[in-house]
Design a protein around this motif. Structure first.
Motif, short mmCIF file in Angstrom:
data_model
loop_
_atom_site.label_atom_id
_atom_site.label_comp_id
_atom_site.label_asym_id
_atom_site.label_seq_id
_atom_site.Cartn_x
_atom_site.Cartn_y
_atom_site.Cartn_z
N TYR A 98 30.58 39.54 38.99
CA TYR A 98 30.85 38.14 38.63
C TYR A 98 32.06 38.09 37.71
O TYR A 98 32.25 38.98 36.86
N TYR A 99 32.89 37.07 37.87
CA TYR A 99 34.02 36.86 36.96
C TYR A 99 34.34 35.36 36.94
O TYR A 99 33.91 34.60 37.82
N GLU A 100 35.09 34.93 35.93
CA GLU A 100 35.43 33.52 35.77
C GLU A 100 36.95 33.35 35.68
O GLU A 100 37.65 34.21 35.11
N VAL A 101 37.42 32.22 36.24
CA VAL A 101 38.86 31.94 36.29
C VAL A 101 39.09 30.50 35.82
O VAL A 101 38.45 29.57 36.33
N GLN A 102 40.01 30.34 34.86
CA GLN A 102 40.36 28.99 34.39
C GLN A 102 41.38 28.38 35.34
O GLN A 102 42.43 28.96 35.60
N VAL A 103 41.07 27.14 35.85
CA VAL A 103 41.95 26.45 36.80
C VAL A 103 42.41 25.10 36.21
O VAL A 103 42.96 24.27 36.95
N LYS A 104 42.21 24.93 34.92
CA LYS A 104 42.53 23.66 34.27
C LYS A 104 44.01 23.31 34.44
O LYS A 104 44.89 24.14 34.28
N GLY A 105 44.28 22.04 34.78
CA GLY A 105 45.65 21.55 34.90
C GLY A 105 46.33 21.90 36.19
O GLY A 105 47.54 21.67 36.33
N LYS A 106 45.61 22.45 37.15
CA LYS A 106 46.23 22.84 38.41
C LYS A 106 45.73 21.92 39.53
O LYS A 106 44.54 21.86 39.81
N PRO A 107 46.65 21.25 40.24
CA PRO A 107 46.25 20.41 41.38
C PRO A 107 46.03 21.21 42.66
O PRO A 107 45.49 20.68 43.63
N LYS A 108 46.46 22.49 42.66
CA LYS A 108 46.26 23.34 43.83
C LYS A 108 45.94 24.76 43.37
O LYS A 108 46.59 25.28 42.46
N TRP A 109 44.98 25.37 44.03
CA TRP A 109 44.65 26.77 43.76
C TRP A 109 43.71 27.29 44.85
O TRP A 109 43.08 26.51 45.57
N THR A 110 43.58 28.61 44.92
CA THR A 110 42.65 29.27 45.85
C THR A 110 42.02 30.45 45.14
O THR A 110 42.71 31.23 44.47
N LEU A 111 40.71 30.58 45.28
CA LEU A 111 39.97 31.67 44.64
C LEU A 111 38.93 32.23 45.59
O LEU A 111 38.43 31.52 46.47
N GLY A 112 38.60 33.51 45.38
CA GLY A 112 37.54 34.13 46.17
C GLY A 112 37.67 35.63 46.18
O GLY A 112 38.18 36.24 45.23
N VAL A 113 37.23 36.26 47.28
CA VAL A 113 37.33 37.71 47.44
C VAL A 113 37.87 38.00 48.84
O VAL A 113 37.72 37.21 49.77
#
Length: 547
Positions: free
Chosen positions: A422-437
């Protein structure tokens, strides 16, 4: 004579050929004694005639005559030995099936204690004694009792198998080394025995180690089953508690809904009942006056009619019922409001559930850092490998096989091929992003389609509020709020990837039934800068465990 025999040692009554007490002892010219049959058979086989003990050769075969004195002494010794054997046989064990019997015992066979590799015979305690006391027999090699001693003799040369041919991996006798095995690597049997014994002991130790490891593995598996059962029991208990509370909440809301509706209906019925009672009272008064008027109208006496009119009561007071009515109560929105209130209660309960679930998955938090060797040349990584954003300049970097060359993505250094993480990612202030494995063998060159078939298990944000699960086809996600920090949890064996809104303590979505067969790497896609609108970085943040 018996007294004299006590002065003689037991080996003096043994024939050196058969190694047993003399039978018809004879003396040959050199003075040595043998059983008549033994020395006769020996000379029949071996020519010229030679003493088996001193090797003296006789040109003429000696005439053999039984030595009566030695014969009597041997008979007495044999009788004494039989009595001794008889008295001690009760202390010895009779050979049972599977045990090696004594080859010398007549009648009841006693259990052999040793086998002689020279005599090729097995002996019980009594018949073994000469090998322990006679000087020339002490040199014989004794071993634990074995059957089939003939199998220890070379079938070709009738000699003891006392050597080992390493070339042919077989036991041989001395004569074999000068014939069939002349040029072979031959060593004493004992030397090969010691070598093979050492190998066996090593193999045995390795086998015991393998057994030990497997026993530990069994304990590990059993412990895993115990932990699984404990988790299952705990989850069932928690689930029963939650659903019981939900059921009670639904039943309570249903009861409140029914009470509200019935209360309105009772109020309406009470109002209608009051109106009916008043109307019935007025009808009764009006019927009474109608009866008086009808009776008077039937009178044919003019005087009486005129005189009675003034005495009639005035008209009874009545109510104007024109505008009076009973309106059925309105139930519109009653069920909707009850369900809405129930939804609020369920939302609170769901939040508690997600808090508990998030607390559990956070136990599998791992340290994750970005791998610059995989980063697209336009990405800017922080020195500590915890942040990534899109830059304006494309750096001149080696186009190694691991690097993304078209899509602005980067992988983590860490990989996982089992268990949970498990891990955490800050996406604050971003209108576009992609996360996963992503799996290890993904294509990193050219345009990439993000879906599980291509080895990507992702969610993404597009156009500020369009959240999607990157499946084939993609699935639009409905979120009540925009996540500022996203938690990613993977259970490799379960084939599960879950995404959490940490701030809202809510599950964003779960990808189930995933098939993982390779190493998995955390995946980060900050997307292009878009003229500064998407310049905020993705930040791998420390996990603050939910209290």
């Amino acid at each position: 004579m018996s007294a004299a025999s006590c002065l003689l040692t037991e080996d003096q009554f043994l024939c050196s050929i058969c190694l047993d007490v003399f039978t018809d002892p004879v003396a040959i010219p050199c003075g040595h004694n043998f059983c008549k049959t033994c020395i006769t058979e020996h000379w029949n086989i071996n020519v010229p005639c030679q003493c088996p003990n001193c090797k003296e050769v006789f040109n003429t075969r000696p005439e053999l005559r039984v030595n009566t004195f030695i014969s009597e002494m041997a008979a007495q010794f044999r009788q004494s030995a039989q009595q001794k054997a008889s008295s001690s046989s009760s202390e010895q064990h009779v050979a049972k099936p599977g045990e090696v019997p004594c080859d010398v015992c007549t009648g009841t066979k006693l259990k052999a204690l040793k086998s002689c590799l020279v005599c090729l015979a097995s002996y019980c305690e009594t018949h073994l004694e000469p090998h322990l006391t006679a000087s020339r027999l002490k040199r014989h090699q004794l071993i634990d009792p074995v059957e089939n001693l003939e199998g220890r003799m070379c079938t070709k040369h009738d000699k003891l198998l006392e050597l080992f041919c390493k070339t042919d991996q077989t036991c041989v006798c001395m004569l074999c080394t000068v014939s069939d095995h002349k040029t072979h690597d031959v060593v004493p049997l004992k030397e090969e025995y010691e070598e093979k014994k050492a190998e066996l002991e090593k193999t045995e130790a390795e086998t015991q180690q393998l057994i030990h490891k497997r026993r530990l593995k069994i304990q590990e598996i059993k412990r895993s089953v115990e932990l699984s059962k404990e988790d299952a029991d705990r989850e069932i208990a928690g689930g029963v508690q939650v659903f019981t509370a939900l059921k009670e909440s639904v039943e309570r809301s249903q009861a409140e809904l029914i009470d509200t509706i019935r209360e309105k209906q009772i109020k309406t019925e009470k109002q209608a009942k009051g109106f009916i009672q008043e109307l019935e009272q007025e009808i009764s008064e009006l019927k009474k006056r109608s009866s008086e008027l009808e009776q008077l109208s039937r009178s044919e006496d003019h005087l009486q009619l005129l005189q009675s009119l003034p005495s009639l009561n005035g008209a009874p007071p009545t109510m104007d019922w024109t505008e009076v009515s009973v309106c059925p109560p309105s139930y519109e929105g009653t069920v909707v409001r009850a369900v809405a209130q129930l939804e609020v209660t369920l939302s609170k309960q769901m939040r508690k559930l997600f808090e508990a679930e998030l607390k559990r998955v956070q136990q599998y938090a791992v340290a994750v850092t970005l791998n610059p060797d995989t980063a697209h040349p336009e990405l800017i990584l922080s020195d500590d490998g915890k942040q990534v954003k899109h830059g304006d300049v494309k750096k001149n970097l080696p186009d190694n096989p691991e690097r993304f060359d078209t899509c602005v993505n980067v992988l983590a250094k860490q990989s996982f091929s089992s268990g949970r993480f498990y891990y955490e990612v800050q996406v604050k202030g971003k209108p576009k992003w992609t996360l996963g494995v992503a799996r290890q063998s993904i294509n990193r060159k050219g345009q990439i389609t993000l879906n599980p078939q291509n080895g990507y298990w992702m969610i993404c944000l597009r156009n500020d509020n369009e959240y999607n699960a990157c499946t084939d086809p993609s699935v639009r996600l409905s979120l009540k709020s925009q996540p500022e920090t996203v938690g990613v949890f993977v259970d490799y064996e379960e084939g599960l990837v879950s995404f959490y809104d940490i701030d809202a303590t809510a599950l964003i979505c779960s990808l189930t039934g995933c098939c993982f067969t390779e190493k998995l790497y955390p995946y980060f896609g900050p997307c292009i800068k878009a003229g500064g609108k998407n310049s905020a970085p993705l930040i791998i943040s420390a996990v603050n465990h939910t209290e």
